[in-house]
Scaffold this active site. Structure first.
Site, PDB file in Angstrom:
ATOM      1  N   LYS A  84       0.662  -1.273  -0.135  1.00  0.00           N
ATOM      2  CA  LYS A  84       0.032   0.017  -0.034  1.00  0.00           C
ATOM      3  C   LYS A  84       0.824   1.324   0.154  1.00  0.00           C
ATOM      4  O   LYS A  84       0.338   2.393   0.243  1.00  0.00           O
ATOM      5  CB  LYS A  84      -0.877   0.130   1.136  1.00  0.00           C
ATOM      6  N   SER A 124      -9.871   2.231  -2.690  1.00  0.00           N
ATOM      7  CA  SER A 124      -9.318   3.462  -2.163  1.00  0.00           C
ATOM      8  C   SER A 124      -9.930   4.689  -2.590  1.00  0.00           C
ATOM      9  O   SER A 124     -10.213   4.739  -4.014  1.00  0.00           O
ATOM     10  CB  SER A 124      -7.560   3.568  -2.298  1.00  0.00           C
ATOM     11  N   TYR A 148       0.501   1.968  -7.496  1.00  0.00           N
ATOM     12  CA  TYR A 148      -0.702   1.407  -6.235  1.00  0.00           C
ATOM     13  C   TYR A 148      -2.052   2.055  -6.613  1.00  0.00           C
ATOM     14  O   TYR A 148      -3.107   1.087  -6.710  1.00  0.00           O
ATOM     15  CB  TYR A 148      -0.094   2.400  -5.036  1.00  0.00           C
ATOM     16  N   LYS A 152      -5.618  -0.527  -7.464  1.00  0.00           N
ATOM     17  CA  LYS A 152      -6.974  -0.457  -7.192  1.00  0.00           C
ATOM     18  C   LYS A 152      -8.126  -0.227  -8.355  1.00  0.00           C
ATOM     19  O   LYS A 152      -8.817  -0.952  -8.278  1.00  0.00           O
ATOM     20  CB  LYS A 152      -7.208   0.776  -6.253  1.00  0.00           C
ATOM     21  N   PHE A 177     -11.560   6.121   2.716  1.00  0.00           N
ATOM     22  CA  PHE A 177     -10.967   7.661   2.717  1.00  0.00           C
ATOM     23  C   PHE A 177      -9.467   7.501   3.521  1.00  0.00           C
ATOM     24  O   PHE A 177      -8.661   6.636   3.340  1.00  0.00           O
ATOM     25  CB  PHE A 177     -11.895   8.591   2.945  1.00  0.00           C
ATOM     26  N   ASN A 178      -9.482   8.326   4.608  1.00  0.00           N
ATOM     27  CA  ASN A 178      -8.259   8.587   5.265  1.00  0.00           C
ATOM     28  C   ASN A 178      -8.463   7.664   6.894  1.00  0.00           C
ATOM     29  O   ASN A 178      -8.643   8.552   7.804  1.00  0.00           O
ATOM     30  CB  ASN A 178      -7.569   9.468   5.578  1.00  0.00           C
ATOM     31  N   ARG A 291       3.605  18.441  -2.005  1.00  0.00           N
ATOM     32  CA  ARG A 291       4.406  16.569  -2.317  1.00  0.00           C
ATOM     33  C   ARG A 291       3.896  16.370  -3.730  1.00  0.00           C
ATOM     34  O   ARG A 291       2.366  16.610  -3.912  1.00  0.00           O
ATOM     35  CB  ARG A 291       3.621  15.902  -1.066  1.00  0.00           C
TER      36      ARG A 291
HETATM   37  P1  NAD Z   1      -1.403  -3.224   6.208  1.00  0.00           P
HETATM   38  O1  NAD Z   1      -0.117  -3.027   5.319  1.00  0.00           O
HETATM   39  O2  NAD Z   1      -1.509  -2.848   7.634  1.00  0.00           O
HETATM   40  O3  NAD Z   1      -2.376  -4.564   5.880  1.00  0.00           O
HETATM   41  C1  NAD Z   1      -2.015  -5.674   4.759  1.00  0.00           C
HETATM   42  C2  NAD Z   1      -1.724  -6.775   5.319  1.00  0.00           C
HETATM   43  O4  NAD Z   1      -1.568  -7.614   4.123  1.00  0.00           O
HETATM   44  C3  NAD Z   1      -0.564  -6.923   6.118  1.00  0.00           C
HETATM   45  O5  NAD Z   1      -0.726  -7.515   7.299  1.00  0.00           O
HETATM   46  C4  NAD Z   1       0.453  -7.773   5.225  1.00  0.00           C
HETATM   47  O6  NAD Z   1       1.301  -8.435   5.849  1.00  0.00           O
HETATM   48  C5  NAD Z   1      -0.444  -8.642   4.439  1.00  0.00           C
HETATM   49  N1  NAD Z   1      -0.253  -8.774   2.879  1.00  0.00           N
HETATM   50  C6  NAD Z   1       0.237  -8.122   2.032  1.00  0.00           C
HETATM   51  N2  NAD Z   1       0.567  -8.988   0.928  1.00  0.00           N
HETATM   52  C7  NAD Z   1       0.060 -10.189   0.987  1.00  0.00           C
HETATM   53  C8  NAD Z   1       0.025 -11.353   0.638  1.00  0.00           C
HETATM   54  N3  NAD Z   1       0.513 -11.425  -0.781  1.00  0.00           N
HETATM   55  N4  NAD Z   1      -0.455 -12.399   1.014  1.00  0.00           N
HETATM   56  C9  NAD Z   1      -0.738 -12.354   2.592  1.00  0.00           C
HETATM   57  N5  NAD Z   1      -0.615 -11.361   3.215  1.00  0.00           N
HETATM   58  C10 NAD Z   1      -0.545 -10.431   2.521  1.00  0.00           C
HETATM   59  O7  NAD Z   1      -2.434  -2.206   5.420  1.00  0.00           O
HETATM   60  P2  NAD Z   1      -3.707  -1.653   5.725  1.00  0.00           P
HETATM   61  O8  NAD Z   1      -3.629  -0.174   6.085  1.00  0.00           O
HETATM   62  O9  NAD Z   1      -4.568  -2.506   6.595  1.00  0.00           O
HETATM   63  O10 NAD Z   1      -4.482  -1.651   4.387  1.00  0.00           O
HETATM   64  C11 NAD Z   1      -5.406  -2.876   3.869  1.00  0.00           C
HETATM   65  C12 NAD Z   1      -6.057  -2.731   2.598  1.00  0.00           C
HETATM   66  O11 NAD Z   1      -6.674  -1.535   2.636  1.00  0.00           O
HETATM   67  C13 NAD Z   1      -4.921  -2.694   1.636  1.00  0.00           C
HETATM   68  O12 NAD Z   1      -5.282  -3.394   0.414  1.00  0.00           O
HETATM   69  C14 NAD Z   1      -4.592  -1.149   1.097  1.00  0.00           C
HETATM   70  O13 NAD Z   1      -4.442  -0.911   0.047  1.00  0.00           O
HETATM   71  C15 NAD Z   1      -6.190  -0.802   1.502  1.00  0.00           C
HETATM   72  N6  NAD Z   1      -6.185   0.820   1.576  1.00  0.00           N
HETATM   73  C16 NAD Z   1      -5.576   1.309   2.880  1.00  0.00           C
HETATM   74  C17 NAD Z   1      -5.534   2.548   3.350  1.00  0.00           C
HETATM   75  C18 NAD Z   1      -4.971   3.227   4.264  1.00  0.00           C
HETATM   76  O14 NAD Z   1      -4.857   4.305   4.410  1.00  0.00           O
HETATM   77  N7  NAD Z   1      -4.452   2.493   5.306  1.00  0.00           N
HETATM   78  C19 NAD Z   1      -6.482   3.273   2.237  1.00  0.00           C
HETATM   79  C20 NAD Z   1      -7.236   2.910   1.104  1.00  0.00           C
HETATM   80  C21 NAD Z   1      -7.114   1.655   0.960  1.00  0.00           C
HETATM   81  N1  UFG Z   2       1.104  15.499   4.985  1.00  0.00           N
HETATM   82  C1  UFG Z   2       1.872  16.476   5.479  1.00  0.00           C
HETATM   83  N2  UFG Z   2       3.011  15.903   5.924  1.00  0.00           N
HETATM   84  C2  UFG Z   2       3.214  14.596   6.059  1.00  0.00           C
HETATM   85  C3  UFG Z   2       2.266  13.700   5.492  1.00  0.00           C
HETATM   86  C4  UFG Z   2       1.360  14.014   4.942  1.00  0.00           C
HETATM   87  O1  UFG Z   2       1.880  17.492   5.525  1.00  0.00           O
HETATM   88  O2  UFG Z   2       4.522  14.056   6.613  1.00  0.00           O
HETATM   89  C5  UFG Z   2      -0.133  15.992   4.215  1.00  0.00           C
HETATM   90  C6  UFG Z   2      -0.326  15.428   2.755  1.00  0.00           C
HETATM   91  O3  UFG Z   2       0.362  16.519   1.968  1.00  0.00           O
HETATM   92  C7  UFG Z   2      -1.927  15.541   2.722  1.00  0.00           C
HETATM   93  C8  UFG Z   2      -2.382  14.986   4.017  1.00  0.00           C
HETATM   94  O4  UFG Z   2      -1.133  15.462   4.939  1.00  0.00           O
HETATM   95  O5  UFG Z   2      -2.323  16.706   2.353  1.00  0.00           O
HETATM   96  C9  UFG Z   2      -2.644  13.628   4.173  1.00  0.00           C
HETATM   97  O6  UFG Z   2      -1.360  12.755   3.476  1.00  0.00           O
HETATM   98  P1  UFG Z   2      -1.390  11.346   3.949  1.00  0.00           P
HETATM   99  O7  UFG Z   2      -0.171  10.756   3.221  1.00  0.00           O
HETATM  100  O8  UFG Z   2      -1.634  10.743   5.124  1.00  0.00           O
HETATM  101  O9  UFG Z   2      -2.464  10.846   2.921  1.00  0.00           O
HETATM  102  P2  UFG Z   2      -3.032  10.736   1.242  1.00  0.00           P
HETATM  103  O10 UFG Z   2      -4.584  11.443   1.483  1.00  0.00           O
HETATM  104  O11 UFG Z   2      -1.929  11.538   0.693  1.00  0.00           O
HETATM  105  O12 UFG Z   2      -2.997   9.084   0.866  1.00  0.00           O
HETATM  106  C10 UFG Z   2      -3.830   8.220   1.513  1.00  0.00           C
HETATM  107  C11 UFG Z   2      -3.233   6.963   1.498  1.00  0.00           C
HETATM  108  C12 UFG Z   2      -2.910   6.508  -0.036  1.00  0.00           C
HETATM  109  C13 UFG Z   2      -4.568   6.494  -0.441  1.00  0.00           C
HETATM  110  C14 UFG Z   2      -5.017   7.872  -0.456  1.00  0.00           C
HETATM  111  C15 UFG Z   2      -6.308   8.147  -0.914  1.00  0.00           C
HETATM  112  O13 UFG Z   2      -1.841   6.789   1.921  1.00  0.00           O
HETATM  113  O14 UFG Z   2      -2.668   5.194  -0.141  1.00  0.00           O
HETATM  114  O15 UFG Z   2      -5.080   8.392   0.859  1.00  0.00           O
HETATM  115  O16 UFG Z   2      -7.411   7.328  -0.413  1.00  0.00           O
HETATM  116  F1  UFG Z   2      -4.296   6.446  -1.828  1.00  0.00           F
END
Ligand code: NAD
Ligand code: UFG
Length: 335
Positions: A84, A124, A148, A152, A177-178, A291
């Site tokens: 991710k 996402s 990435y 999705k 979202f976030n 960024r």
């Molecule tokens: P995370 O990395 O904490 O969890 C993902 C888990 O999947 C991890 O435990 C990792 O070890 C496991 N994994 C990865 N590849 C694997 C594989 N090939 N086989 C088995 N296990 C595997 O991430 P998260 O934040 O919990 O995100 C979960 C999902 O949500 C992801 O698909 C991510 O892209 C999506 N997502 C996350 C966010 C966010 O901001 N956290 C936002 C939008 C979407």
């Molecule tokens: N930001 C800072 N300083 C930092 C980190 C982030 O100012 O050190 C700001 C960014 O510029 C942005 C906001 O904080 O304005 C949020 O940034 P994040 O990196 O926390 O989150 P994003 O919205 O950029 O990205 C997240 C996930 C992505 C996903 C996206 C849309 O990390 O994987 O949301 O769902 F694709």
């Protein structure tokens, strides 16, 4: 019948495992620990009071998937497993396409062999790309600006095709979202390796004294205070959204994309202030340039989740900050 949770020891997967278990669902987890730790399993047991059925393995490995499907009656799959990190996906695109898309196809093939026809997928808000106006609505066009994001977008299309080919299949594309915050117990939460890329984990490292100050990426956006605006959602609300989506999938077929957000935007500096308020810790920051790839404002239209699932986020920004802080700073402050 059981629900298979892929990536169930990760940040969102572990919180969802708890909410599913507490809603009476029988769950089975697979994870390869590429971005999580085995300790999470013990914590899940402590929190839910139930033994966790767990398989250490990779979703790209058909043998382990067949073993899981033969040893358990899997009714539905909630699919979190994937890589991710946006920046890393630009450096290592093939790893991202192979793990995320290859892994999902392998999982869908294993499901097909066993006649399992329900998938809830972690999509996402990134699929809304850089050109749509806010709030983002599910029927807007999708695109991406990094590998990435493309994984999705592509997996969403793959699931749509699967639903067209099989009218009995149900696929819910949850566009998160976030997510921030953590479980109230303080036992599980987000645990990024190295220097965090995302805002809340970075703020928490500053609060913990592990990093000196936050870099705020730009204060010249057309927003309330010039800094970026995001729709932060408590991870436990997000987890409850999966419980609601699973219930919906049980009585509906076809593909549905659904936003999981609060519908409210919070700026970077507003989040910093909220953390300072709930923790009493000053967060020093410095304004730097924007960024690459960031959009100014991102928040959800949350009408569809409410209409389809009867779900909406309940926890506010202060609660999100308090719970993140309890998890990260548990040995340093008392909340
Ligand atoms: P995370 O990395 O904490 O969890 C993902 C888990 O999947 C991890 O435990 C990792 O070890 C496991 N994994 C990865 N590849 C694997 C594989 N090939 N086989 C088995 N296990 C595997 O991430 P998260 O934040 O919990 O995100 C979960 C999902 O949500 C992801 O698909 C991510 O892209 C999506 N997502 C996350 C966010 C966010 O901001 N956290 C936002 C939008 C979407
Ligand atoms: N930001 C800072 N300083 C930092 C980190 C982030 O100012 O050190 C700001 C960014 O510029 C942005 C906001 O904080 O304005 C949020 O940034 P994040 O990196 O926390 O989150 P994003 O919205 O950029 O990205 C997240 C996930 C992505 C996903 C996206 C849309 O990390 O994987 O949301 O769902 F694709």
């Amino acid at each position: 019948m059981s629900v298979l949770v892929t990536g169930g020891t990760g940040f969102i997967g572990s919180h969802t495992a708890i909410q599913l278990s507490q809603a009476g669902e029988d769950i089975v987890i697979i994870d390869n620990f590429s971005n999580s730790k085995p300790e999470v399993l013990g914590k899940l047991k402590t929190i839910t009071g139930k033994e966790v059925r767990f398989y250490e393995g990779d979703i790209r490995d058909s043998a382990v998937l067949d073993k899981i499907f033969s040893e358990n009656a899997i009714e539905a799959v909630i699919h979190f497993a994937g890589l991710k990190a946006v920046g890393e996906s630009v450096e290592k695109p093939l790893e991202y396409y192979e793990n995320n898309i290859g892994g999902t196809i392998n999982l869908l093939e294993a499901m097909k062999r066993r006649g399992c026809k329900k998938m809830i997928f972690s999509s996402s808000a990134t699929v809304y790309g850089n050109d749509n106006p806010v709030p983002f609505v599910e029927d807007m066009s999708t695109s991406a600006i990094n590998p990435y994001g493309w994984t999705k977008v592509m997996i969403e299309h793959i699931l749509e095709s699967v639903c067209i080919s099989d009218p009995e299949f149900s696929a819910i594309l949850l566009r998160y979202f976030n997510p921030i915050g953590a479980h109230k117990s303080g036992l599980i939460g987000e645990d990024p390796q190295g220097i965090p890329n995302n805002l809340m984990p970075y703020i928490m490292k500053v609060a913990a004294g592990e990093l000196p100050y936050l870099r705020v990426y730009g204060n010249d956006y057309d927003t309330v205070d010039g800094t970026g605006v995001r729709d932060f959602i408590h991870v436990v609300d997000l987890a409850d959204g999966h419980v609601a989506a699973l219930r919906y999938a049980r009585s509906h077929t076809g593909v549905e994309a659904v936003n999981l957000g609060t519908g409210k935007g919070t700026s970077v500096l507003e989040l910093v202030s909220a953390v300072e308020k709930v923790t009493g810790i000053k967060i020093p920051y410095e304004i730097t340039g924007r960024r690459t790839g960031d959009i100014a404002i991102c928040y959800a239209d949350v009408t569809k989740a409410k209409e389809l699932f009867g779900w909406e986020a309940k926890r506010d920004i202060d609660e999100m900050c308090e719970d993140s802080a309890r998890w990260v700073l548990k040995n340093k402050i008392i909340l």
